[in-house]
Design an enzyme around this catalytic site. Structure first.
Site, PDB file in Angstrom:
ATOM      1  N   HIS A 193       5.488  -2.780  -5.722  1.00 46.28           N
ATOM      2  CA  HIS A 193       4.258  -2.189  -6.261  1.00 46.28           C
ATOM      3  C   HIS A 193       4.516  -0.795  -6.849  1.00 46.28           C
ATOM      4  O   HIS A 193       5.648  -0.459  -7.179  1.00 46.28           O
ATOM      5  CB  HIS A 193       3.158  -2.201  -5.193  1.00 46.28           C
ATOM      6  CG  HIS A 193       3.070  -3.535  -4.520  1.00 46.28           C
ATOM      7  ND1 HIS A 193       2.544  -4.656  -5.123  1.00 46.28           N
ATOM      8  CD2 HIS A 193       3.493  -3.957  -3.280  1.00 46.28           C
ATOM      9  CE1 HIS A 193       2.623  -5.692  -4.313  1.00 46.28           C
ATOM     10  NE2 HIS A 193       3.190  -5.303  -3.186  1.00 46.28           N
ATOM     11  N   GLU A 250       0.960   0.115   0.966  1.00 43.98           N
ATOM     12  CA  GLU A 250       2.260  -0.557   0.885  1.00 43.98           C
ATOM     13  C   GLU A 250       3.169   0.131  -0.115  1.00 43.98           C
ATOM     14  O   GLU A 250       4.371   0.287   0.139  1.00 43.98           O
ATOM     15  CB  GLU A 250       2.057  -2.025   0.497  1.00 43.98           C
ATOM     16  CG  GLU A 250       3.361  -2.803   0.434  1.00 43.98           C
ATOM     17  CD  GLU A 250       3.162  -4.237  -0.025  1.00 43.98           C
ATOM     18  OE1 GLU A 250       4.174  -4.971  -0.112  1.00 43.98           O
ATOM     19  OE2 GLU A 250       2.015  -4.633  -0.336  1.00 43.98           O
ATOM     20  N   HIS A 300       9.034  -4.802   0.866  1.00 46.03           N
ATOM     21  CA  HIS A 300       7.584  -4.989   0.927  1.00 46.03           C
ATOM     22  C   HIS A 300       7.105  -4.898   2.372  1.00 46.03           C
ATOM     23  O   HIS A 300       7.895  -4.830   3.319  1.00 46.03           O
ATOM     24  CB  HIS A 300       7.203  -6.369   0.367  1.00 46.03           C
ATOM     25  CG  HIS A 300       7.324  -6.479  -1.116  1.00 46.03           C
ATOM     26  ND1 HIS A 300       6.254  -6.371  -1.970  1.00 46.03           N
ATOM     27  CD2 HIS A 300       8.412  -6.682  -1.896  1.00 46.03           C
ATOM     28  CE1 HIS A 300       6.667  -6.506  -3.226  1.00 46.03           C
ATOM     29  NE2 HIS A 300       7.984  -6.695  -3.201  1.00 46.03           N
ATOM     30  N   GLU A 321       9.808  -8.688   3.787  1.00 44.01           N
ATOM     31  CA  GLU A 321       8.464  -8.305   4.237  1.00 44.01           C
ATOM     32  C   GLU A 321       8.638  -7.710   5.634  1.00 44.01           C
ATOM     33  O   GLU A 321       8.824  -8.435   6.619  1.00 44.01           O
ATOM     34  CB  GLU A 321       7.532  -9.510   4.276  1.00 44.01           C
ATOM     35  CG  GLU A 321       7.193 -10.090   2.915  1.00 44.01           C
ATOM     36  CD  GLU A 321       6.074  -9.353   2.193  1.00 44.01           C
ATOM     37  OE1 GLU A 321       5.678  -8.256   2.650  1.00 44.01           O
ATOM     38  OE2 GLU A 321       5.579  -9.890   1.179  1.00 44.01           O
TER      39      GLU A 321
END
Length: 271
Positions: free
Chosen positions: A67, A105, A160, A235
């Site tokens: 992101h 995040e 992430h 993740e």
């Protein structure tokens, strides 16, 4: 007896000189030289000189912090469709998730990526980041997927944190499946397993809600589908779980994640 004549003396002298010219040299006297070549200095002993060592280029790792901080300000860009690597499209990017207290995040992945980068560069590994700040927009997932090839990378790791149901816990490592090229067919699995093992060694639990044993084959992630270099997506935890959110939000927690992820990457590069 009468004295020898002069001619007899000359004959005697000639015979003596002839005998001297063929006699063996007296011990300690120089050895007669028979030719000019013998006067030349002896050649020095020759030795094979080993070739200089071939320099080994540094290993290259692409870190992809998920992101970006400006994505929420430019929804038109981040929602534009881009290729997903399997004949369809995906949004360019998303804003990501956040903890219930508002820790995003994109901020987590940016901080984590810098920590991992510093640990790898301290080991002589060249690190390329897919973004250089936490204030921009994108890049799109197709550009992130191409980053490994562009950097001639030995490995690509996308960072992430998940946003799942509050009761769900644990990390998982995703890779492209079914594979679309040789890098995805084998090396990406090895990289993913090395990251999984390092995170587990670091004390982090594997996911109890997705994947199996900490590994998650995925066909829907464009950044993985489009990569031609060994690529894995980590993740790290569920930001919606209170306990894991507290860990992700702390500097000590992020340092622990960075140490484990850097160790997993180094294990893979050493193979």
């Amino acid at each position: 007896m009468s004295a020898p004549s002069r001619s007899a003396l000359l004959v005697l002298a000639a015979a003596v000189l002839a005998a001297c010219s063929t006699a063996a040299p007296v011990s300690g006297s120089p050895t007669p030289v028979s030719s000019p070549a013998a006067l030349a200095s002896p050649s020095p002993a020759t030795h094979d000189t080993p070739p200089p060592p071939v320099p080994v280029p540094p290993r290259v790792v692409v870190l992809d912090p998920g992101h970006n901080g400006g994505n929420s300000r430019d929804r038109a860009t981040v929602t534009a469709p881009v290729p997903d690597g399997r004949g369809g499209t995906k949004p360019c990017n998303t804003t990501g998730t956040q903890t219930d207290s508002g820790y995003t995040e994109h901020a987590f992945t940016w901080d984590l990526a810098q920590r991992v980068r510093d640990k790898l560069t301290a080991k002589g590994i060249t690190v390329v980041m897919t973004r250089d700040s936490d204030t921009g927009v994108g890049p799109c997932v197709d550009a992130r997927g191409a980053a490994g090839e562009k950097a001639d990378a030995d490995a690509v790791v996308s960072l992430h944190a998940d946003g799942s149901a509050p009761a769900n816990t644990g990390f998982h490592v995703a890779y492209a499946d079914p594979p679309l090229n040789p890098a995805q067919a084998g090396p990406a699995h090895v990289l993913s397993a090395d990251l999984r093992d390092a995170l587990r060694t670091g004390g982090f639990p594997v996911s109890d809600y997705i994947g199996r044993d900490g590994l998650s084959p995925r066909r829907d992630l464009a950044g993985l589908n489009l990569s031609t270099r060994p690529t894995a997506l980590v993740e790290c935890a569920n930001m919606r779980n209170a306990g894991e959110a507290a860990l992700l939000s702390s500097a000590d927690g992020r340092e622990r994640y960075a140490t484990a992820i850097a160790a997993g990457i180094q294990t893979y590069l050493a193979r």
